[in-house]
Design a protein around this motif. Sequence first.
Motif, mmCIF file in Angstrom:
data_model
loop_
_atom_site.group_PDB
_atom_site.id
_atom_site.type_symbol
_atom_site.label_atom_id
_atom_site.label_comp_id
_atom_site.label_asym_id
_atom_site.label_seq_id
_atom_site.Cartn_x
_atom_site.Cartn_y
_atom_site.Cartn_z
ATOM 1 N N VAL A 22 0.543 -1.647 -0.219
ATOM 2 C CA VAL A 22 0.046 -0.649 -0.180
ATOM 3 C C VAL A 22 0.786 1.231 0.077
ATOM 4 O O VAL A 22 2.235 1.177 0.352
ATOM 5 N N SER A 23 0.429 2.820 -0.247
ATOM 6 C CA SER A 23 0.950 3.938 -0.258
ATOM 7 C C SER A 23 -0.233 4.684 0.159
ATOM 8 O O SER A 23 -1.510 4.842 0.266
ATOM 9 N N PHE A 24 0.412 5.037 1.576
ATOM 10 C CA PHE A 24 0.143 6.400 2.001
ATOM 11 C C PHE A 24 -0.050 7.705 1.266
ATOM 12 O O PHE A 24 1.391 8.155 1.849
ATOM 13 N N ARG A 25 -1.136 8.904 1.633
ATOM 14 C CA ARG A 25 -0.926 10.056 0.474
ATOM 15 C C ARG A 25 -2.094 10.932 1.345
ATOM 16 O O ARG A 25 -3.604 10.757 2.027
ATOM 17 N N TYR A 26 -1.669 11.988 1.169
ATOM 18 C CA TYR A 26 -3.105 13.247 1.957
ATOM 19 C C TYR A 26 -4.104 13.800 0.310
ATOM 20 O O TYR A 26 -3.607 13.690 -0.438
#
Length: 468
Positions: free
Chosen positions: A453-457
Motif C-alpha cells: 500500500v501507499s499512503f498519501r494526503y
Amino acid sequence: MSTIEQLQNYLVVQTSTDKLTAWIQFNIADDSFSCSSSQLEEFLKSHGVSHGILPEVLMKIAQQPSSYFHSQTVVAQGEAPVNGIDGSIRFSYDMNEDEYKPVETEGGKIDFKEVTQLKNVNRGQLIAEKVKATSGTDGMAVTGDSLPCKNGKEAHFKVGKNVVVNPEQTAMYAAIDGLISITDKNKINVFPVFEVNGDVDYKVGNIDFVGTVVIRGNVLTGFRVRSSGDIRIVGGVEGAILESDGSIEISGGVLASNKGYIKAGKNVKCSFIQDGNVIASEDVLVSQSIMHSSVRAGRNVICSGAKGLIVGGNVQAGERVVARTIGNTMSTATILEVGVRPELRSELSELRTQIKRNMDNMDKTDKALNLLDHMAAAGQLPPDKMAMRIKLTSTKRAAAEELAQAKERVLEIERSLEDTDRAKVDVVNVIYGGTKIVIGRYTRFIKDTTQRVSFRYSEGDIVMGTYV
C-alpha cells in the motif's frame, strides 16, 4: 470607397496575445466577394500586421474566398524568442551521489564491503571548468516589434577550502593533495583525508578534522568523530557521536543502545540502525532494518533492501518513507511522519512551549502591574515601586512583541504543513497494526495488517492506495 474600406466590411483581423500569430475571419459569407492577394496584404498592414505574412495563404484566399468563409485562417506567423542556456560547472570527476550505491547481489542482498573509490586529486590538478552561458535570439512579432529573449545566466564557482580559481574565472584547481568534496551550499573543497586503520578507541581518541575521515574499523561507544567533509566507516558504530557537513557511510550497522547520535549535512547510508538517533539533511538509506530508533531526514528515509524493516521508534521524513515491512505481528508502536522537514516539527514544538511560557509570564506581569496601578491611583507609589512599574511595563511590551513573532512563526509553519503533495509512505510488502502515520497535520492509525500500500494526503484525509 477605398479597397481597404471595402475589405473592412467583409474581414476581421485578429492577433494572438503573444503577437506571434495573426489570422483573418470573414464576417459576411458573400459569393460575390473578390480581391487580390496584394489587396489582402495591404489590408493586413493597415491593421498593424507587417511581419511574417504568408503570401501563399493570401493567394489561396484570393483565388477561392468561399473556402475560407467559415473558419479562421492564419495569415502571418512571427518568430518566438529563443532563450539562452544557463552556464554550468563541469567537474573532472562525476560528483553524482548515485555512484555510492552499494552493489546488489543475487537474492537481493546488499554488499557494503566494496571500498568506494575516493575522488583524490593532486595539487594543481584541474577540478572543475566553467561552461559559459549562451546568448538568446530575439524574436519578431507579426506587428514588426522585436520580442526580447533572455540570455542564459552565467554559473559561478562556489569556492570552498584548498581550491584556487584562475584569473579568467573559468577553471578551478586543487591547492593541496586531497579529496574533492561538495559540502553545504554546494561549496567545492579539496580536503586531505584522515584515515584510521582500525577502531576509533582509546588508542585514537576523538577526531575533529577539517577533511574527510575514513575509518577502517568500528567507532566504539563514547567516542566522537567530527568532519567538515564526509565520514566513511568500514565497520560499525556503537553509541558514538558522528557529525559530518557532508555524507556519512557506514558499511556495517548502528548498534547504539540509545547513546550518542549520527548527524549528516547530506546523506546517511548504512545496513541497519538499532536503538539509534540519526539525523540527515537529505536522505537516510538503510538496506536491512530500522529498529526502535529515532530517524529524521530532510527528504527521504528508504529502507527497501531484502529485509527492509522499520519497527518501533519514530521515523520522520520531509518527503517520503519507503520500507518493505513496517511494524510487526506484536503491534509494536511505530510512528512514521512525512510532509514537513523534521527541524520544523521540532521548532513548532519549541515555539508552542515558548508561547505558553510567555503567556504565563505576561499574566504574572499583568497582576503585578494591576497592583502597582491601584497603588498609584491611591497616591501610595514610592519611588522604588515607580521604577518597578516602568520596568514591568517595558518588559510586558517586549514580551508581547516576542509572543506576536512566535505566533506568526507558528502560523507560517502550520501553513507549510498543508503543503503535502509530495509526501508519501510506501509499503513494498506489509504494514502491521500499531503503526501511526502522520502526513502534515493529519494522522491515521493502522489497525489491520495490509499488504503493498501507499499512503498519501488527499482532501483533508490520509488515503490508502495500492503501492506500484
